[in-house]
Design an enzyme around this catalytic site. Structure first.
Site, PDB file in Angstrom:
ATOM      1  N   PHE A 128     -35.234 163.001  -1.401  1.00 47.59           N
ATOM      2  CA  PHE A 128     -35.141 161.566  -1.685  1.00 47.59           C
ATOM      3  C   PHE A 128     -36.481 161.116  -2.240  1.00 47.59           C
ATOM      4  O   PHE A 128     -37.521 161.356  -1.633  1.00 47.59           O
ATOM      5  CB  PHE A 128     -34.812 160.751  -0.432  1.00 47.59           C
ATOM      6  N   ASP A 233     -44.318 164.641  -2.601  1.00 47.49           N
ATOM      7  CA  ASP A 233     -43.941 163.271  -2.248  1.00 47.49           C
ATOM      8  C   ASP A 233     -44.169 163.130  -0.749  1.00 47.49           C
ATOM      9  O   ASP A 233     -43.357 163.563   0.062  1.00 47.49           O
ATOM     10  CB  ASP A 233     -42.472 163.032  -2.619  1.00 47.49           C
ATOM     11  N   LYS A 262     -45.314 153.780   2.075  1.00 48.55           N
ATOM     12  CA  LYS A 262     -44.891 153.507   3.446  1.00 48.55           C
ATOM     13  C   LYS A 262     -46.056 153.285   4.410  1.00 48.55           C
ATOM     14  O   LYS A 262     -46.633 152.208   4.434  1.00 48.55           O
ATOM     15  CB  LYS A 262     -43.989 154.633   3.950  1.00 48.55           C
TER      16      LYS A 262
HETATM   17  N1  PMP Z   1     -40.041 159.061  -1.317  1.00 50.68           N
HETATM   18  C1  PMP Z   1     -39.688 159.297  -0.050  1.00 50.68           C
HETATM   19  C2  PMP Z   1     -39.956 160.645   0.536  1.00 50.68           C
HETATM   20  C3  PMP Z   1     -39.083 158.299   0.722  1.00 50.68           C
HETATM   21  O1  PMP Z   1     -38.725 158.552   1.980  1.00 50.68           O
HETATM   22  C4  PMP Z   1     -38.858 157.030   0.128  1.00 50.68           C
HETATM   23  C5  PMP Z   1     -38.221 155.894   0.925  1.00 50.68           C
HETATM   24  N2  PMP Z   1     -37.368 156.224   1.915  1.00 50.68           N
HETATM   25  C6  PMP Z   1     -39.250 156.823  -1.192  1.00 50.68           C
HETATM   26  C7  PMP Z   1     -39.847 157.858  -1.888  1.00 50.68           C
HETATM   27  C8  PMP Z   1     -39.051 155.506  -1.867  1.00 50.68           C
HETATM   28  O2  PMP Z   1     -39.903 154.548  -1.332  1.00 50.68           O
HETATM   29  P1  PMP Z   1     -39.659 152.998  -1.566  1.00 50.68           P
HETATM   30  O3  PMP Z   1     -38.427 152.622  -0.809  1.00 50.68           O
HETATM   31  O4  PMP Z   1     -40.915 152.350  -1.063  1.00 50.68           O
HETATM   32  O5  PMP Z   1     -39.493 152.801  -3.037  1.00 50.68           O
END
Ligand code: PMP
Length: 415
Positions: A128, A233, A262
């Site tokens: 994700f 990521d 986050k």
């Molecule tokens: N990368 C990862 C690993 C995530 O867990 C998330 C959000 N769950 C995102 C990207 C996307 O982040 P955002 O919702 O702040 O756009």
């Protein structure tokens, strides 16, 4: 509510109307107090409203609310960059600041495509990376997230090792995943067309899937061989969750680029694409931009968060508490063979894989009724995330474990 909020976003578990929150406790509009082990979807390493974060934001709000960055510079952001560089691995010390995880990933892909001049990206099934179109092209945790938005070009998806689901021993699971990637390079995408291999070092939304040793090393080798950049990521794994500041350290593999968001800023909108200065130097002025990214308020929150994480050695604490919590969760689950298949994850990034999505949903409901908020992961929601704040008081952690134990008992039909 339905009238004002787009249903694409508004409907989610548990849909609680909240009045206020402090630390690991949330007060609902009806006055009921809950333990919150969702931690703002892993965005609140210090829990809700940490006093040092609130004070830093308040002070910054009175001084300077908005730049934009580039037109103005402000010390709080430069201080943040300097202190981030001190905790990042491998000389990663230069940042493009955005507002979110998806922007951090978009930045990483744009950087990789720009500096390599190559068009394609390799990502992984179960991964994700966000919901905007560029990062959505990488996201493959649920086909439903992509439904209605195809085609999403430029990405080839390979296999992520998941020993439990693969029904394989860890080494065999890694070998199968790397073999698939090699086969993709032979048959589907030429390695010299690949700008980046983008991976979550532990898959989050995909179900808290921990790659066995050898997988990330294998990606590092293949990136080096092909000239692609290795992008981690760390939007969900970063800032102490895995028991180290970053999962890169937990697994001993250093990427070229990192996507951060986050937990970086305790709930204010901030994300960063981070790389070594020599790499960033090849991304010239004007090739990427933002209005709000790296805002003074978010930077103040992030700087305060980072200082508390370091001063209180919270990554180390997460490692210690995580180990004890995993042992206790195995013990609680062991009372009901057939309910929980695995408790896994480094530090306080714990996933509890139930035998089915339906069972996990029942556990979530039973826990909520007893005052504990948890959130699912995985394509059918069978993995329960157990992610308290990294500074969770030990008594709250014990209470959360006890509630979850009683929820297991209820769902498994014991008094
Ligand atoms: N990368 C990862 C690993 C995530 O867990 C998330 C959000 N769950 C995102 C990207 C996307 O982040 P955002 O919702 O702040 O756009």
């Amino acid at each position: 509510m339905e009238r004002y909020l787009a249903p694409s976003l508004a409907v989610d578990w548990p849909g609680l109307r909240v009045e206020r929150a402090e630390g690991a406790r949330v007060t609902a509009a009806d006055g009921r107090v809950y333990l919150d082990f969702v931690s703002g979807m892993a965005a609140l390493p210090l829990g809700h409203g940490h006093p040092e974060v609130v004070a830093a934001v308040r002070e910054q709000a009175e001084r300077l609310l908005h730049g934009p960055l580039g037109v103005f510079y402000y010390d709080v952001l430069l201080d943040l960059a300097e202190e981030l560089a001190a905790v990042l691995p491998g000389g990663i010390a230069t940042f493009f600041f955005g507002n979110s995880g998806t922007e951090a990933v978009e930045g990483a892909v744009k950087l990789a495509r720009f500096v390599t001049g190559r068009p394609m990206v390799v990502a992984f099934r179960g991964g994700f990376h966000g919901r905007s179109l560029g990062s959505l092209a990488l996201t493959a945790s649920k086909a439903f997230y992509r439904h209605g938005y195809q085609p999403l070009p430029g990405v080839v998806h390979s296999r992520f090792p998941y020993p439990l689901a693969d029904g394989l021993a860890p080494e065999a699971s890694v070998a199968a995943a790397l073999e698939e990637l090699d086969a993709l390079f032979r048959h589907v995408v030429a390695p010299e067309d690949v700008a980046a291999i983008v991976v979550e070092p532990v898959q989050g939304e995909g179900g808290y899937v921990v790659p066995p040793r050898g997988f990330l090393e294998g990606l590092r080798e293949r990136a080096d061989r092909s000239g692609a950049l290795l992008v981690f990521d760390e939007v969900q794994t970063g800032f102490g969750r895995t028991g180290d500041f970053f999962a890169a350290e937990t697994f001993g593999v250093t990427p070229d680029v990192m996507a951060l968001a986050k937990a970086i800023s305790s709930g204010l909108p901030l994300g960063a694409t981070a790389a070594r200065p020599e790499l960033m130097a090849r991304w010239p002025a004007g090739t990427h931009g933002t209005t709000f990214g790296g805002s003074p308020l978010a930077a103040a929150a992030a700087l305060a968060t980072l200082r508390v994480l370091r001063r209180e050695r919270l990554p180390e604490r997460a490692r210690r508490l995580g180990e004890a919590a995993r042992a206790e969760l195995w013990r609680l689950a062991g009372r009901h063979p057939g309910l929980v298949r695995e408790v896994r994850g480094p530090g306080l990034m714990i996933g509890i894989e139930c035998a089915s999505g339906e069972l996990a949903t029942r556990v979530l409901r039973a826990a909520l009724e007893r005052g504990l908020i948890l959130y699912p992961a995985g394509p059918d929601g069978r993995v329960i995330r157990f992610i308290p704040p990294l500074n969770v008081p030990e008594a709250d952690l014990e209470e959360g474990l006890e509630i979850l134990g009683r929820a297991f008992d209820e769902v498994a039909g014991r008094p």
